[in-house]
Design a protein around this motif. Structure first.
Motif: not given
Length: 629
Positions: A533-540, A548-554, A576-579
């Motif tokens: 949830a925090e990751a989605v909020a940070l990305y928004e 924006g971020f070039d890639a997200v490590l989850l 949709p194009s997010l890595k």
């Protein structure tokens, strides 16, 4: 005509036809004797009457009798050659009757043509010869009434009439005697006919009885043979059922053993899965901090050696952890099309090192690839080859074969490893795949158990056959593929830096701190989040500020919060194009082996090294077509 055909023909004839056939055979059998007697008697009678009867008459009469006799002989010969059937019986009967009738008419005519009117002795001799012919014919022609009647009647009554025509008492008495003699001969011949007829009927009945008895015996023999065959069939069926039952019992016992083994592995998996996530997180923190610490020290510092030893221990712990996680109920192995030939060659090369054994490798032509995790299957081959080495401490030969099994659309690849060592006792053989079971001093009992679990997770099968004192053979069946093997692209540099913006989500604070330090040291701009949830909020927020971020490590598993799979779905909705990169030390979901199906672009398994992290980021970020532009 064959005997079988003759018997079949007789069986189809009516009793009357069979009787008539037997009577005709008797008549034609005596025909040659009758013909001979006719010619001989005609010659004698003609010679006696030669001086008292006109010679042309005697010659003409003799030629007639001879011609009729020859025709009768030819007819009898044709009859014996033809062996006539029921349809021809009447024809041959009529032909015989006609021949006998012509002969009888000839002898009756002799009583008129050869009758010497003025010579009583010759008249008596004529009557004597005619009576002798009648007596001889009565026995020869007795089998059929029409045969003896057509001969005796003209041969006896015509001379009697000629005697009566003399009109004196002597000739009248002679004519009366000739008539009585003819009637008596006919009566006696009829009685002979009845005797022959009765005898033939009895013979036919006896023959029918014999045939019926023979048929009954044959039917009994056939029934006995059929019963014997049925007994044999039932015995064979019973034997087959017994063998099938034994096979089913053996298969059931094997299935029960595999189920028991699976339960043991499942129990071990519960334990392994429970501690795997935290254990790998700790290893990642330790290993990562060691690598960061090494970068903070000069290369000639004495502490570098201690750090290297600690890093090496982490790698051994990682290997032990991976063996333990093999039993866990996690996702499937990370598979790809792998060259079995290369996999076997590499494993054999490793096993040969420092060993006195000789390993002979046979690779079948056109060997298929396999859909496997090369690291895990390499571990299976290594474990079995090491067991083969230990089974022959003094040296020996190990045979390794790889061949295709099955067929499209379900191809399989079979790998066989055979040693000629001491073998495995039968009581031990049943337990060699059990976790923690070992007969080796200092062994941990995880080698073959790990191999079994790995092959099972690949959808394959592993089996073993062993004879004490002879050797052991392991057989591994793996899912094959007709695709060409995938070869990972070599890494050009040991470490790759970058300047992209990265977002890292992990519920372990130590890992968040380590990840940010490592990635920042590689040149990336990094932000971290504790859950999805925090990751989605940070990305928004970042997207709204156009940073924006070039890639997200989850991380996959988050205790008490949104995990990586759910967060990935929400992030893909935003961009949709997010890595996306998925990371975990253990997960009960298949996302680690099928990451692309969940929207991820790559996977990195904990504990990871800085080099592994740099390589994953390189593959993901360099593959971005926008970035290449």
């Amino acid at each position: 005509m064959s005997p079988t055909a003759s018997v079949a023909r007789v069986d189809r004839d009516s009793p009357q036809e069979q009787l008539l056939s037997a009577q005709l055979r008797l008549l034609y059998a005596n025909a040659n004797l009758g013909v001979t007697v006719n010619i001989l008697a005609a010659t004698i009678l003609g010679g006696l009457q030669w001086g008292v009867i006109a010679k042309p008459v005697v010659i003409a009469w003799w030629l007639y009798i001879t011609l009729v006799s020859v025709l009768r002989y030819a007819s009898a010969r044709r009859y014996r050659q033809a062996s006539p059937g029921p349809a021809d019986i009447n024809k041959w009967r009529n032909l015989f009757t006609a021949g006998v009738g012509l002969a009888g008419a000839g002898w009756g005519a002799a009583g008129v043509l050869l009758y010497p009117a003025a010579h009583l002795p010759n008249q008596l001799f004529l009557v004597f010869v005619l009576g002798g012919m009648m007596l001889g014919a009565s026995s020869v022609l007795a089998p059929r009434p029409e045969a003896f009647l057509t001969f005796l009647a003209p041969a006896g009554f015509i001379p009697a009439v000629r005697l009566f025509l003399e009109r004196d008492e002597t000739h009248a008495a002679m004519g009366l005697l000739a008539t009585v003699f003819t009637l008596a001969t006919l009566t006696i011949t009829r009685r002979i006919y009845r005797t022959i007829d009765s005898s033939l009927r009895l013979q036919l009945e006896n023959r029918d009885l014999v045939q019926n008895l023979r048929a009954a015996n044959q039917e009994t023999a056939a029934l006995n043979h059929a019963l014997e065959l049925r007994v044999q069939e039932r015995t064979a069926e019973l034997h087959k059922s017994t063998e099938q039952l034994r096979a089913e019992i053996a298969q059931r016992e094997q299935t029960e053993e595999e189920l028991l083994r699976a339960r043991k592995l499942e129990s071990l998996g519960v334990l392994a899965g429970g501690i795997a996530h935290d254990f790998n997180n700790f290893l990642t923190v330790v290993q990562g901090n060691l690598e960061v610490a090494k970068t903070q020290l000069d290369a000639d510092q004495p502490a570098q050696g201690f750090l290297d030893e600690a890093a090496s221990a982490c790698q051994r712990a990682k290997f032990l952890s991976s063996r333990l996680l093999t039993f866990a109920k996690g996702g499937a192995p990370v598979r790809r099309a792998v060259s079995i030939a290369q996999l076997v060659t590499d494993a054999v090369h490793l096993a040969r090192t420092g060993s006195p054994i000789r390993i002979e490798v046979t690779l079948a032509p056109g060997l298929w690839s396999a859909q496997v995790d090369p690291g895990q299957i390499g571990q299976v081959l290594h474990n079995i080859l090491m067991n083969a080495r230990e089974a022959m401490p003094g040296g020996g030969i190990v045979e390794v074969r790889a061949e295709n099994a099955g067929a499209a659309p379900d191809p399989q690849v079979r790998i066989s490893i055979r040693d000629y060592g001491c073998g495995i006792p039968s009581d031990v053989l049943q337990r060699i795949f059990d976790p923690y079971f070992t007969t080796k001093l200092g062994g941990n009992g995880l080698g073959l158990a790990t191999a079994y679990a790995i092959v099972a997770k690949h959808g394959g099968h592993i089996s073993v056959e062993s004879t004490l004192g002879t050797g052991t053979e392991f057989t591994i069946d793996l899912p094959g593929t007709l695709e060409a093997p995938e070869f990972p692209a070599p890494v050009a540099a040991p470490m790759l830096t970058g300047t992209e913006r990265l977002l890292v989500m992990d519920d372990d604070e130590a890992l968040r701190i380590l990840s940010k330090a490592v990635l920042t040291n590689l040149g990336y701009d990094v932000e971290v989040a504790a859950d999805g949830a925090e990751a989605v909020a940070l990305y928004e927020t970042a997207k709204a500020t156009e940073r924006g971020f070039d890639a997200v490590l989850l991380d996959v598993t988050v205790t008490g919060g949104m995990g990586g799979v759910e967060a990935a779905a929400k992030l893909k909705e935003l961009d949709p194009s997010l890595k996306l990169i998925v990371s975990s030390g253990y997960s009960d979901a298949p996302v680690m082996s099928h990451f692309a199906q969940y929207g991820f672009d790559a996977v990195i398994v904990k504990p990871w090294t800085v080099k592994e992290m740099s390589e994953v980021l390189r593959r993901v970020l360099v593959a971005d077509p926008v970035r290449r532009a």
